[in-house]
Write a protein that holds these residues in place. Structure first.
Motif, PDB file in Angstrom:
ATOM      1  N   GLY A 182       0.800  -1.229   0.000  1.00  0.00           N
ATOM      2  CA  GLY A 182       0.000   0.000   0.000  1.00  0.00           C
ATOM      3  C   GLY A 182       0.822   1.263   0.000  1.00  0.00           C
ATOM      4  O   GLY A 182       0.268   2.371   0.050  1.00  0.00           O
ATOM      5  N   GLY A 183       2.157   1.122  -0.023  1.00  0.00           N
ATOM      6  CA  GLY A 183       3.022   2.299  -0.096  1.00  0.00           C
ATOM      7  C   GLY A 183       3.248   2.962   1.250  1.00  0.00           C
ATOM      8  O   GLY A 183       3.057   2.361   2.312  1.00  0.00           O
ATOM      9  N   SER A 184       3.619   4.241   1.193  1.00  0.00           N
ATOM     10  CA  SER A 184       4.019   4.944   2.419  1.00  0.00           C
ATOM     11  C   SER A 184       2.871   5.643   3.142  1.00  0.00           C
ATOM     12  O   SER A 184       3.056   6.166   4.224  1.00  0.00           O
ATOM     13  N   GLY A 185       1.664   5.636   2.571  1.00  0.00           N
ATOM     14  CA  GLY A 185       0.534   6.303   3.208  1.00  0.00           C
ATOM     15  C   GLY A 185      -0.227   5.373   4.135  1.00  0.00           C
ATOM     16  O   GLY A 185       0.364   4.564   4.856  1.00  0.00           O
ATOM     17  N   ASN A 186      -1.549   5.497   4.089  1.00  0.00           N
ATOM     18  CA  ASN A 186      -2.410   4.675   4.954  1.00  0.00           C
ATOM     19  C   ASN A 186      -2.713   3.292   4.377  1.00  0.00           C
ATOM     20  O   ASN A 186      -3.421   2.512   4.999  1.00  0.00           O
ATOM     21  N   GLY A 187      -2.185   3.010   3.181  1.00  0.00           N
ATOM     22  CA  GLY A 187      -2.572   1.805   2.453  1.00  0.00           C
ATOM     23  C   GLY A 187      -2.578   0.524   3.263  1.00  0.00           C
ATOM     24  O   GLY A 187      -3.574  -0.209   3.305  1.00  0.00           O
ATOM     25  N   VAL A 188      -1.457   0.231   3.935  1.00  0.00           N
ATOM     26  CA  VAL A 188      -1.352  -1.027   4.677  1.00  0.00           C
ATOM     27  C   VAL A 188      -2.382  -1.104   5.809  1.00  0.00           C
ATOM     28  O   VAL A 188      -2.819  -2.190   6.201  1.00  0.00           O
ATOM     29  N   LEU A 189      -2.799   0.051   6.317  1.00  0.00           N
ATOM     30  CA  LEU A 189      -3.779   0.072   7.412  1.00  0.00           C
ATOM     31  C   LEU A 189      -5.142  -0.427   6.942  1.00  0.00           C
ATOM     32  O   LEU A 189      -5.874  -1.050   7.709  1.00  0.00           O
ATOM     33  N   TYR A 190      -5.476  -0.153   5.674  1.00  0.00           N
ATOM     34  CA  TYR A 190      -6.738  -0.655   5.126  1.00  0.00           C
ATOM     35  C   TYR A 190      -6.726  -2.192   5.078  1.00  0.00           C
ATOM     36  O   TYR A 190      -7.736  -2.841   5.327  1.00  0.00           O
ATOM     37  N   ALA A 196      -2.661  10.352   8.035  1.00  0.00           N
ATOM     38  CA  ALA A 196      -2.756   9.853   9.415  1.00  0.00           C
ATOM     39  C   ALA A 196      -1.528   9.050   9.815  1.00  0.00           C
ATOM     40  O   ALA A 196      -0.937   9.285  10.872  1.00  0.00           O
ATOM     41  N   MET A 197      -1.110   8.122   8.967  1.00  0.00           N
ATOM     42  CA  MET A 197       0.052   7.280   9.277  1.00  0.00           C
ATOM     43  C   MET A 197       1.314   8.128   9.400  1.00  0.00           C
ATOM     44  O   MET A 197       2.095   7.965  10.340  1.00  0.00           O
ATOM     45  N   GLU A 198       1.474   9.041   8.472  1.00  0.00           N
ATOM     46  CA  GLU A 198       2.679   9.865   8.428  1.00  0.00           C
ATOM     47  C   GLU A 198       2.793  10.785   9.645  1.00  0.00           C
ATOM     48  O   GLU A 198       3.880  10.994  10.191  1.00  0.00           O
ATOM     49  N   LEU A 199       1.676  11.324  10.112  1.00  0.00           N
ATOM     50  CA  LEU A 199       1.698  12.293  11.198  1.00  0.00           C
ATOM     51  C   LEU A 199       1.642  11.678  12.592  1.00  0.00           C
ATOM     52  O   LEU A 199       1.856  12.370  13.588  1.00  0.00           O
ATOM     53  N   THR A 200       1.312  10.398  12.677  1.00  0.00           N
ATOM     54  CA  THR A 200       1.181   9.759  13.998  1.00  0.00           C
ATOM     55  C   THR A 200       2.206   8.641  14.193  1.00  0.00           C
ATOM     56  O   THR A 200       3.278   8.852  14.761  1.00  0.00           O
ATOM     57  N   LEU A 201       1.912   7.469  13.694  1.00  0.00           N
ATOM     58  CA  LEU A 201       2.747   6.289  13.951  1.00  0.00           C
ATOM     59  C   LEU A 201       4.138   6.414  13.346  1.00  0.00           C
ATOM     60  O   LEU A 201       5.129   5.963  13.950  1.00  0.00           O
ATOM     61  N   ALA A 202       4.237   7.013  12.156  1.00  0.00           N
ATOM     62  CA  ALA A 202       5.551   7.162  11.519  1.00  0.00           C
ATOM     63  C   ALA A 202       6.468   8.076  12.338  1.00  0.00           C
ATOM     64  O   ALA A 202       7.688   7.899  12.344  1.00  0.00           O
ATOM     65  N   LYS A 203       5.877   9.048  13.023  1.00  0.00           N
ATOM     66  CA  LYS A 203       6.682   9.940  13.874  1.00  0.00           C
ATOM     67  C   LYS A 203       7.015   9.291  15.212  1.00  0.00           C
ATOM     68  O   LYS A 203       8.095   9.509  15.776  1.00  0.00           O
ATOM     69  N   PHE A 257      -0.608   0.069  15.188  1.00  0.00           N
ATOM     70  CA  PHE A 257      -1.933   0.435  14.676  1.00  0.00           C
ATOM     71  C   PHE A 257      -2.937  -0.684  14.975  1.00  0.00           C
ATOM     72  O   PHE A 257      -4.078  -0.412  15.365  1.00  0.00           O
ATOM     73  N   HIS A 258      -2.501  -1.926  14.773  1.00  0.00           N
ATOM     74  CA  HIS A 258      -3.368  -3.085  15.033  1.00  0.00           C
ATOM     75  C   HIS A 258      -3.862  -3.073  16.474  1.00  0.00           C
ATOM     76  O   HIS A 258      -5.054  -3.277  16.761  1.00  0.00           O
ATOM     77  N   THR A 259      -2.950  -2.794  17.403  1.00  0.00           N
ATOM     78  CA  THR A 259      -3.317  -2.754  18.825  1.00  0.00           C
ATOM     79  C   THR A 259      -4.197  -1.541  19.131  1.00  0.00           C
ATOM     80  O   THR A 259      -5.231  -1.662  19.799  1.00  0.00           O
ATOM     81  N   PHE A 260      -3.788  -0.387  18.650  1.00  0.00           N
ATOM     82  CA  PHE A 260      -4.522   0.852  18.914  1.00  0.00           C
ATOM     83  C   PHE A 260      -5.953   0.764  18.368  1.00  0.00           C
ATOM     84  O   PHE A 260      -6.907   1.187  19.038  1.00  0.00           O
ATOM     85  N   PHE A 261      -6.103   0.231  17.171  1.00  0.00           N
ATOM     86  CA  PHE A 261      -7.415   0.113  16.542  1.00  0.00           C
ATOM     87  C   PHE A 261      -8.367  -0.719  17.411  1.00  0.00           C
ATOM     88  O   PHE A 261      -9.496  -0.299  17.704  1.00  0.00           O
TER      89      PHE A 261
END
Length: 578
Positions: free
Chosen positions: A233-241, A293-300, A313-317
């Motif tokens: 899904g690349g560097s964005g939210n893709g993998v989260l979907y 969302a991914m870039e501004l939270t978990l990636a940081k 993300f899996h746990t937080f969700f």
């Protein structure tokens, strides 16, 4: 060979593509075996605690979430927990509201597998964490070989270590060979990172999880790819979907398990589906509206570690969904009742639900509950038949015959279920308990046979117009009471073997034997005095003998279940009969 070219790139250029693919498949197999060993070992080591957890039906919502979380962390599978919850609701020992909280906890607990796998991304030259854990495979195997016969619990700890080592060995093998594949086939890596369509990724997560029947397995593979340098899904939210999709797909295990369940069993699976689908859809919309969302939270928070970002993300969700939905447990229950209607004449209890077989130790606990039910039914039948004899009541014969058939059917069901549980690979102590229960069933059925004999004695009593003195009736009532007291002691011994209880049971059996001898001696004396009719002798002596044998069979059960507590020399003297 150009020394400036990384070794992995050299390997990628010179190694045939089918070799890393084969090794990748082997690594995946090692990962699955490691997860299975880890699950099996932790479950067996936590047998007592796991039973207590699930035998408690939590009155508090938070306690229910806690029990669901802890049990799933132990078993390493939310699917297994949910299937068991369906079974408990199906058996009528857990309410739908309680089941909903357990399911929410199970969703949190299942994220522990991703967190364990994500540890593989924390290795460094200063501390090779992955390599250290892989080395535990040998240590665990040696522990199991050394302690398998004499110390089974230590051997299980060896299984746990070996399973953890195999899990990381599979992960390392997959990661290294994925790196080779990505280097030699840049188009393959580009394809994975180009899958950015949220709807496609969500659907892919659902399908992969339904096919594998494990969201943990799908998440582990995604993490391994991330460690190899390709985040789907690349560097964005893709993998989260994709992770959201795997969460929805995990419901398939419970839905399949609910086929053939009671209405409440089906509702439990429906609650699981509603919880996961609603939570995933809410997060899906949020991620669509917040592309960074991914870039501004978990990636940081976890820079340069994509695998840990995904695991977090899996746990937080799942944690946030539980916090959001916990106050609305009763709404989920009402929705499930609206979606699944009651069927007329349906049976709403099944203690020996096959769903429990996925967790053998809990299946054994259910078998023990059914065993007690069978024993109580047999004693109740004996009481009814003896009361009918004392009251010269032939009308109870039909009821007794129907109960006899029911008990025989229950005994067959229990015996078959115990065989199925035994085939699942239990701890030695549990396997011994199954063997003893199989032998106990035969002794329990003797009570039912005696009840059937008493029906015949009642028939003779009425047709031959036999009469018995008040002394005889009082003695029979005394023997009945003594058998009930002995039965109560034996029941306690089954749940918790105790030598003091065994001594009390022996004493009670001696009292029953003495009462039988006294009753027969008294009868012979009354015959000589002309107070009793000779025609009654055959019925009386057989009746008293049958009741005394009931005491023998109860004693056999107690001895069988307490023999392992006796000193070796005393154990050899015990007569343990089938």
């Amino acid at each position: 060979m150009n020394p400036n070219i990384p070794l992995t790139l050299v390997e990628a250029e010179t190694t045939p593509v089918w070799i890393p693919i084969l090794l990748l498949l082997g690594g995946l197999g090692a990962l699955f075996i490691g997860m299975s060993m880890l699950q099996s070992a932790t479950e067996k080591l936590a047998t007592g605690g796991l039973k207590k957890l699930f035998e408690k039906t939590a009155s508090s919502k938070l306690a229910g979430v806690g029990i669901g979380t802890l049990s799933t962390m132990i078993m390493q599978s939310s699917g297994a927990t949910t299937v068991m919850v369906v079974g408990f609701v199906n058996a009528g020992v857990m309410t739908l509201a309680q089941a909903a909280t357990y399911i929410m906890g199970a969703n949190i607990g299942t994220t522990i597998t991703a967190q364990i796998v994500a540890l593989g991304g924390l290795s460094s030259s200063s501390f090779p964490l992955t390599e250290t854990i892989i080395a535990l495979t040998l240590a665990g195997t040696l522990i199991k070989m050394a302690f398998k016969k004499k110390h089974p619990k230590i051997a299980l700890a060896g299984d746990l270590l070996a399973g953890l080592g195999l899990l990381f060995l599979g992960l390392e093998t997959m990661t290294s060979n994925l790196q080779i594949l990505f280097l030699s086939n840049e188009s393959f890596k580009s394809f994975l990172t180009s899958l950015t369509n949220p709807f496609l990724l969500l659907f892919l997560g659902i399908i992969l999880t339904v096919l594998s029947q494990s969201s943990s397995a799908v998440t582990s593979i995604v993490l391994a790819m991330a460690m190899a340098g390709a985040v789907i899904g690349g560097s964005g939210n893709g993998v989260l979907y994709l992770i959201l999709g795997s969460n929805i797909g995990s419901c398939s295990t419970a839905l399949l398990s609910s086929i053939g369940a009671t209405a409440n069993g089906k509702r439990t699976a429906m609650i699981h589906l509603l919880f996961n689908v609603l939570g995933s859809l809410i997060f899906f919309v949020v991620l669509l509206c917040w592309p960074s969302a991914m870039e501004l939270t978990l990636a940081k928070l976890f820079p340069d570690n994509p695998s840990l970002q995904i695991a977090m993300f899996h746990t937080f969700f799942n944690l946030l969904c539980t916090i959001l939905f916990l106050p609305f447990v009763n709404v989920f229950v009402k929705l499930s009742k609206f979606m699944v209607k009651d069927k007329k004449g349906s049976v709403e209890s099944d203690l020996l639900d096959p769903r429990f077989l996925s967790t053998p130790e809990l299946a054994l606990s259910q078998a023990l509950s059914f065993y007690h039910l069978l024993a109580n039914q047999s004693l109740s039948l004996l009481d009814i038949s003896l009361d009918a004899f004392l009251n010269k009541d032939e009308t109870k014969a039909e009821e007794i015959n129907a109960s006899k058939e029911k008990i025989a059917k229950m005994a067959k069901e229990l015996s078959t279920f115990l065989v199925s549980v035994g085939d699942k690979g239990l701890a030695p102590s549990s396997s011994g308990k199954i063997s003893r229960m199989q032998l106990d069933i035969a002794d329990i059925l003797r009570l039912e046979e005696v009840a059937d004999n008493i029906v015949g004695y009642t028939r003779h009593e009425v047709s031959d117009e036999l009469t018995f003195s008040s002394v005889v009736k009082d003695d029979l009532c005394r023997m009945k009471k003594m058998l009930e007291e002995m039965f109560s002691l034996v029941s306690k011994t089954l749940d918790k073997p105790d030598l003091q209880n065994l001594r009390l049971i022996h004493r009670k059996e001696d009292e029953i034997d003495a009462l039988r001898s006294g009753m027969i001696a008294g009868h012979l004396e009354r015959l000589e005095q002309g107070k009793c009719k000779p025609q009654s002798s055959n019925v009386f002596i057989n009746l008293v003998g049958n009741l005394e044998r009931c005491g023998d069979h109860l004693n056999f059960i107690a001895e069988r279940n307490c023999s392992h507590l006796l000193p070796e020399e005393e154990r050899e003297k015990e007569i343990l009969r089938p």
